[in-house]
Motif scaffolding. Structure first.
Motif, PDB file in Angstrom:
ATOM      1  N   GLU A 143     -17.838  -8.292  -7.922  1.00 51.79           N
ATOM      2  CA  GLU A 143     -17.990  -7.641  -6.615  1.00 51.79           C
ATOM      3  C   GLU A 143     -17.014  -6.471  -6.421  1.00 51.79           C
ATOM      4  OE1 GLU A 143     -16.159 -11.801  -5.749  1.00 51.79           O
ATOM      5  OE2 GLU A 143     -17.611 -10.914  -7.158  1.00 51.79           O
TER       6      GLU A 143
ATOM      7  N   ALA B  29     -13.468  -4.987  -2.722  1.00 48.81           N
ATOM      8  CA  ALA B  29     -14.825  -5.515  -2.560  1.00 48.81           C
ATOM      9  C   ALA B  29     -15.525  -4.948  -1.323  1.00 48.81           C
ATOM     10  CB  ALA B  29     -14.785  -7.038  -2.486  1.00 48.81           C
TER      11      ALA B  29
ATOM     12  N   CYS C 113     -19.029  -2.955  -1.563  1.00 48.54           N
ATOM     13  CA  CYS C 113     -20.187  -3.455  -0.806  1.00 48.54           C
ATOM     14  C   CYS C 113     -20.839  -2.341   0.007  1.00 48.54           C
ATOM     15  CB  CYS C 113     -19.754  -4.600   0.101  1.00 48.54           C
ATOM     16  SG  CYS C 113     -21.106  -5.394   0.986  1.00 48.54           S
TER      17      CYS C 113
ATOM     18  N   ARG D 288     -29.095  -4.213  -9.693  1.00 47.84           N
ATOM     19  CA  ARG D 288     -27.841  -4.890  -9.314  1.00 47.84           C
ATOM     20  C   ARG D 288     -26.786  -4.781 -10.406  1.00 47.84           C
ATOM     21  NH1 ARG D 288     -30.504 -10.537  -8.955  1.00 47.84           N
ATOM     22  NH2 ARG D 288     -31.224  -9.638 -10.937  1.00 47.84           N
TER      23      ARG D 288
END
Length: 366
Positions: A71, A228, A232, A54
């Motif tokens: 993010e 973002a 994602c 991550r």
């Protein structure tokens, strides 16, 4: 072709790697920072674990440094992987590449299934961005790659000078990817970056590299600042383990180092002045305007360029011939800026090579 091929240089010349003075790769000659080396030593036991897929800690550091949110960030195994992840997600119909350019732009875009549109930046002995020409032909679903500061010329295009054109493109749903891999070497780096705008626009994307400014090409770390929603999508379909634990720890230390960038700017200001007062005043060559840690030289013809390059290599100095760049040819070499001692040594070796070439040419004419 790529600079920094020190193991190949050793094969060509003989000797050891530490005998090579590598002016072919645009790396910070004073690096890596001590903070990075200490962090790596401390982090060695982490190699027994899988890395954090991550990238949480390094994203927190980057977010704090650049005023974005975690993010908005995507980390990768060098800027090249980040570019590949982004183009794979965007899947552009066409990718516009302004030449000369880093060859990986075309290679990665082709692997992503894009048709490549080449547009020359050359205008006589100057470089000019052909954004107006691209804007007249680019359509929604296309991607335009803008590299500034530009490799291989070293030219920086001011943000204010291209802002209207960039916003015109993204307003028509054309993706604009801005490669800022060398922006850290500018004194006014923060005001010239597109990172903040990238967080707010799904068609504007910024890529950065730790490789050059922190001199860690053997570790590989780069990142993108994105909207973002785009970030994602990328994170949902990628190999997070590509960024190894040591690279993450090195980046965490590097981007928190408060002394490195002032030291960098001080070194570079002094050495750019030397380059301009030496190479820049030699009437036998043309030095293109440059703003960062490397410069591009044009010789009178390929023969003198090859002769000089060979003579430099005999003395252990390796520069980057630019014959593999589209829109350039074998009369051009790119030279990284290194320490004062190394820069002066290269300059002296260059002068001897040029004198030898023109002396031989005069004898042959007689």
């Amino acid at each position: 072709m790529h600079g920094g091929r020190v193991y190949e240089y050793v094969e060509q010349r003989g000797g050891a790697v530490d005998e090579i003075v590598d002016f072919s790769a645009n790396l910070h000659p004073l690096g890596p920072p001590l903070s990075v080396l200490c962090a790596l030593q401390k982090a060695l036991p982490l190699v027994r674990h899988y890395p954090d897929a991550r990238h949480l800690r390094v994203k927190e550091v980057l977010a704090k440094r650049y005023g974005v949110w975690p993010e908005n960030l995507v980390c990768g195994n060098g800027a090249s992987e980040v570019l590949a992840l982004l183009l794979h997600t965007l899947a552009p119909k066409r990718t516009w590449v302004m030449e000369p350019a880093f060859h990986e732009y075309e290679a990665i875009a082709r692997r992503a299934g894009a048709q490549i549109e080449h547009v020359s930046m050359m205008s006589g002995i100057r470089f000019e961005l052909p954004l107006q020409k691209i804007a007249e032909s680019a359509h929604a679903g296309d991607c335009v790659i803008l590299n500034t500061p530009h490799n291989p010329s070293g030219m920086h295009v001011r943000k204010a000078d291209v802002s209207d054109m960039v916003h015109r493109l993204v307003s028509r749903n054309v993706d604009v990817l801005i490669d800022e891999s060398f922006l850290d070497f500018l004194e006014d780096e923060s005001s010239e970056s597109w990172m903040l705008e990238s967080t707010a626009n799904t068609h504007l994307h910024t890529i950065r590299s730790a490789t050059k400014v922190f001199a860690i090409p053997g570790l590989r770390f780069g990142f993108a600042v994105l909207h973002a929603d785009v970030a994602c999508k990328i994170e949902g379909d990628r190999d997070g383990w590509s960024v190894n634990a040591l690279a993450q720890e090195a980046a965490i230390a590097a981007y928190q180092d408060q002394e490195w960038m002032p030291k960098t700017i001080q070194w570079l200001v002094q050495q750019k002045a030397f380059i301009r007062s030496s190479w820049g005043l030699d009437p036998r060559i043309h030095v293109y305007p440059f703003a960062v840690n490397f410069f591009l030289v044009k010789f009178a013809n390929p023969a003198v360029c090859r002769f000089v390059q060979n003579e430099l290599q005999k003395n252990g100095f390796f520069v980057r011939n630019c014959d593999s760049f589209q829109a350039l040819y074998a009369s051009h070499i790119r030279i990284a800026i290194r320490t004062e001692e190394e820069n002066r040594a290269l300059w002296g070796a260059y002068l001897k090579a040029m004198d030898a070439y023109y002396s031989e040419s005069s004898l042959l004419q007689k």
